[in-house]
Design a protein around this motif. Structure first.
Motif, PDB file in Angstrom:
ATOM      1  N   ILE A   1      -3.530  11.166   2.052  1.00 53.24           N
ATOM      2  CA  ILE A   1      -4.109  10.341   3.115  1.00 53.24           C
ATOM      3  C   ILE A   1      -5.600  10.597   3.233  1.00 53.24           C
ATOM      4  O   ILE A   1      -6.398   9.663   3.392  1.00 53.24           O
ATOM      5  CB  ILE A   1      -3.417  10.627   4.463  1.00 53.24           C
ATOM      6  CG1 ILE A   1      -1.969  10.123   4.431  1.00 53.24           C
ATOM      7  CG2 ILE A   1      -4.168   9.963   5.615  1.00 53.24           C
ATOM      8  CD1 ILE A   1      -1.147  10.544   5.637  1.00 53.24           C
ATOM      9  N   SER A   2      -5.999  11.849   3.145  1.00 47.89           N
ATOM     10  CA  SER A   2      -7.418  12.205   3.303  1.00 47.89           C
ATOM     11  C   SER A   2      -8.283  11.607   2.195  1.00 47.89           C
ATOM     12  O   SER A   2      -9.475  11.355   2.399  1.00 47.89           O
ATOM     13  CB  SER A   2      -7.586  13.722   3.334  1.00 47.89           C
ATOM     14  OG  SER A   2      -7.292  14.297   2.063  1.00 47.89           O
ATOM     15  N   LYS A   3      -7.686  11.352   1.031  1.00 47.40           N
ATOM     16  CA  LYS A   3      -8.445  10.819  -0.108  1.00 47.40           C
ATOM     17  C   LYS A   3      -8.569   9.297  -0.082  1.00 47.40           C
ATOM     18  O   LYS A   3      -9.350   8.723  -0.841  1.00 47.40           O
ATOM     19  CB  LYS A   3      -7.773  11.240  -1.424  1.00 47.40           C
ATOM     20  CG  LYS A   3      -7.859  12.729  -1.723  1.00 47.40           C
ATOM     21  CD  LYS A   3      -7.140  13.050  -3.014  1.00 47.40           C
ATOM     22  CE  LYS A   3      -7.208  14.538  -3.349  1.00 47.40           C
ATOM     23  NZ  LYS A   3      -6.460  14.855  -4.589  1.00 47.40           N
ATOM     24  N   GLN A   4      -7.803   8.655   0.764  1.00 49.29           N
ATOM     25  CA  GLN A   4      -7.813   7.197   0.790  1.00 49.29           C
ATOM     26  C   GLN A   4      -9.110   6.656   1.371  1.00 49.29           C
ATOM     27  O   GLN A   4      -9.719   7.265   2.250  1.00 49.29           O
ATOM     28  CB  GLN A   4      -6.621   6.681   1.605  1.00 49.29           C
ATOM     29  CG  GLN A   4      -5.279   6.971   0.951  1.00 49.29           C
ATOM     30  CD  GLN A   4      -4.109   6.539   1.811  1.00 49.29           C
ATOM     31  OE1 GLN A   4      -4.270   5.873   2.822  1.00 49.29           O
ATOM     32  NE2 GLN A   4      -2.908   6.936   1.421  1.00 49.29           N
ATOM     33  N   LYS A   5      -9.517   5.501   0.854  1.00 51.93           N
ATOM     34  CA  LYS A   5     -10.715   4.837   1.367  1.00 51.93           C
ATOM     35  C   LYS A   5     -10.328   4.041   2.610  1.00 51.93           C
ATOM     36  O   LYS A   5     -10.031   2.855   2.550  1.00 51.93           O
ATOM     37  CB  LYS A   5     -11.309   3.927   0.300  1.00 51.93           C
ATOM     38  CG  LYS A   5     -11.852   4.674  -0.910  1.00 51.93           C
ATOM     39  CD  LYS A   5     -12.441   3.726  -1.948  1.00 51.93           C
ATOM     40  CE  LYS A   5     -12.982   4.494  -3.142  1.00 51.93           C
ATOM     41  NZ  LYS A   5     -13.541   3.579  -4.183  1.00 51.93           N
ATOM     42  N   ALA A   6     -10.314   4.743   3.723  1.00 55.34           N
ATOM     43  CA  ALA A   6      -9.900   4.131   4.985  1.00 55.34           C
ATOM     44  C   ALA A   6     -10.674   4.783   6.120  1.00 55.34           C
ATOM     45  O   ALA A   6     -11.271   5.850   5.964  1.00 55.34           O
ATOM     46  CB  ALA A   6      -8.393   4.301   5.191  1.00 55.34           C
TER      47      ALA A   6
ATOM     48  N   VAL B   1       0.826  -1.211   0.000  1.00 53.30           N
ATOM     49  CA  VAL B   1       0.000   0.000   0.000  1.00 53.30           C
ATOM     50  C   VAL B   1       0.861   1.262   0.000  1.00 53.30           C
ATOM     51  O   VAL B   1       0.377   2.354  -0.282  1.00 53.30           O
ATOM     52  CB  VAL B   1      -0.953   0.029   1.219  1.00 53.30           C
ATOM     53  CG1 VAL B   1      -2.011  -1.049   1.105  1.00 53.30           C
ATOM     54  CG2 VAL B   1      -0.174  -0.128   2.530  1.00 53.30           C
ATOM     55  N   GLN B   2       2.152   1.075   0.292  1.00 60.14           N
ATOM     56  CA  GLN B   2       3.038   2.236   0.332  1.00 60.14           C
ATOM     57  C   GLN B   2       4.489   1.780   0.280  1.00 60.14           C
ATOM     58  O   GLN B   2       4.847   0.734   0.803  1.00 60.14           O
ATOM     59  CB  GLN B   2       2.796   3.021   1.625  1.00 60.14           C
ATOM     60  CG  GLN B   2       3.723   4.206   1.845  1.00 60.14           C
ATOM     61  CD  GLN B   2       3.402   4.941   3.123  1.00 60.14           C
ATOM     62  OE1 GLN B   2       2.389   5.617   3.224  1.00 60.14           O
ATOM     63  NE2 GLN B   2       4.263   4.819   4.125  1.00 60.14           N
TER      64      GLN B   2
END
Length: 296
Positions: free
Chosen positions: A178-183, A144-145
């Motif tokens: 980070i804010s755009k991730q589906k988490a 993922v990273q």
């Protein structure tokens, strides 16, 4: 593949030459075709053999590189870590499996495995310089990273996610990604911790963060919209940096102010407390008192 096909074609031509050569009427043309086919066959086999050896040597070389290790000693602890090249690092893509990473980078040593609350992390040393960190989702076991420091270049410092590659010093872009991730919010907060740990800004930037959190508190909106991930994560990030800056000077009013701002921002964002809860109001009273001291 192409050389194998060429061998087959050469074999067919040679066979046709033999058939024609056996006929009295076509013996001359059969001899010519046979000779051409035979030469082509010899050439194809030779090229295929050379190409195969070259590929094997290249693969063997890369395999040797991936199996090399470097041993370091820090604070009395001995760490053995597999080494990789920049070329190997660039072959790793977001979504790759642990098996694929092992095939490309080699087996990770036990000393080089770590984790946070949501990810498994493998660490590799650069063959010449630098470090690489490959992060896997604990749910999917997929990359993922990935991030590197000094591996691609002497002063490189990058992090790659599904949203792309950014410089780790660009904290704003990292927070946006980070804010755009589906988490979940808690997962996003865990990822934000890495951005906070990697921050290496100058004193002037910290002072700008101080002005920012004071203005956000004074506006009354700092915990009004917890659904705005980027805004809330930015507030947590900046107040964390300010609070860390004043960790050894707890008597400073900004130390207390930034701590209360951080606590409220984090707890409300993670829905540990509600904006109108007693504990949040108590921290706001503390911020109000310290703000008066800051403005003196």
């Amino acid at each position: 593949m192409i050389y194998t096909l060429l061998i087959v074609v050469a074999g067919i031509i040679t066979l046709i030459g033999i058939i024609l050569f056996s006929s009295k009427n076509n013996r001359k043309s059969g001899k010519t075709i046979f000779s051409f086919g035979l030469l082509l066959l010899i050439f194809s086999i030779a090229v295929n053999f050379t190409s195969g050896n070259s590929t094997k040597e290249s693969n063997d070389k890369e395999e040797r590189i991936s199996k090399e290790t470097v041993t370091t000693v820090k604070d009395g602890k001995v760490t053995e870590r597999s080494t990789i090249t920049a070329q190997q690092y660039n072959k790793i893509n977001i979504g790759d499996s642990k098996k694929k990473v092992k095939e490309v980078l080699g087996k990770v040593t036990e000393d080089s495995k770590t984790q946070n609350s949501i990810e498994d992390i493998w660490i590799y040393s650069g063959r010449d310089q630098g470090l690489a960190y490959i992060s896997f989702s604990r749910e999917t076991n997929k990359v993922v990273q990935k991030q590197e420091t000094g591996l691609l270049e002497g002063n490189s410092n990058t992090i790659t996610t599904q949203e792309g590659t950014v410089n780790k010093d660009d904290w704003s872009k990292q927070i946006e990604n980070i804010s755009k991730q589906k988490a979940s919010r808690s997962d996003k907060y865990e990822k934000l911790k890495g951005v906070i740990e990697n921050f290496s800004g100058q004193e002037q930037e910290v002072k700008e963060f101080e002005d920012y959190i004071v203005n956000q508190y004074a506006s009354g909106k700092y915990i009004k919209d917890i659904k705005d991930d980027q805004y809330m994560l930015t507030n947590i990030f900046k107040s964390s940096i300010v609070n860390t800056y004043y960790k050894d000077t707890t008597k400073e009013p900004m130390a207390s102010f930034s701590y209360s701002f951080l606590l409220n921002s984090k707890d409300v964002y993670l829905e540990i407390n509600k904006p109108d809860s007693t504990s949040v109001k108590a921290e706001e009273n503390e911020m109000k008192k310290q703000l008066e001291n800051i403005r003196k």
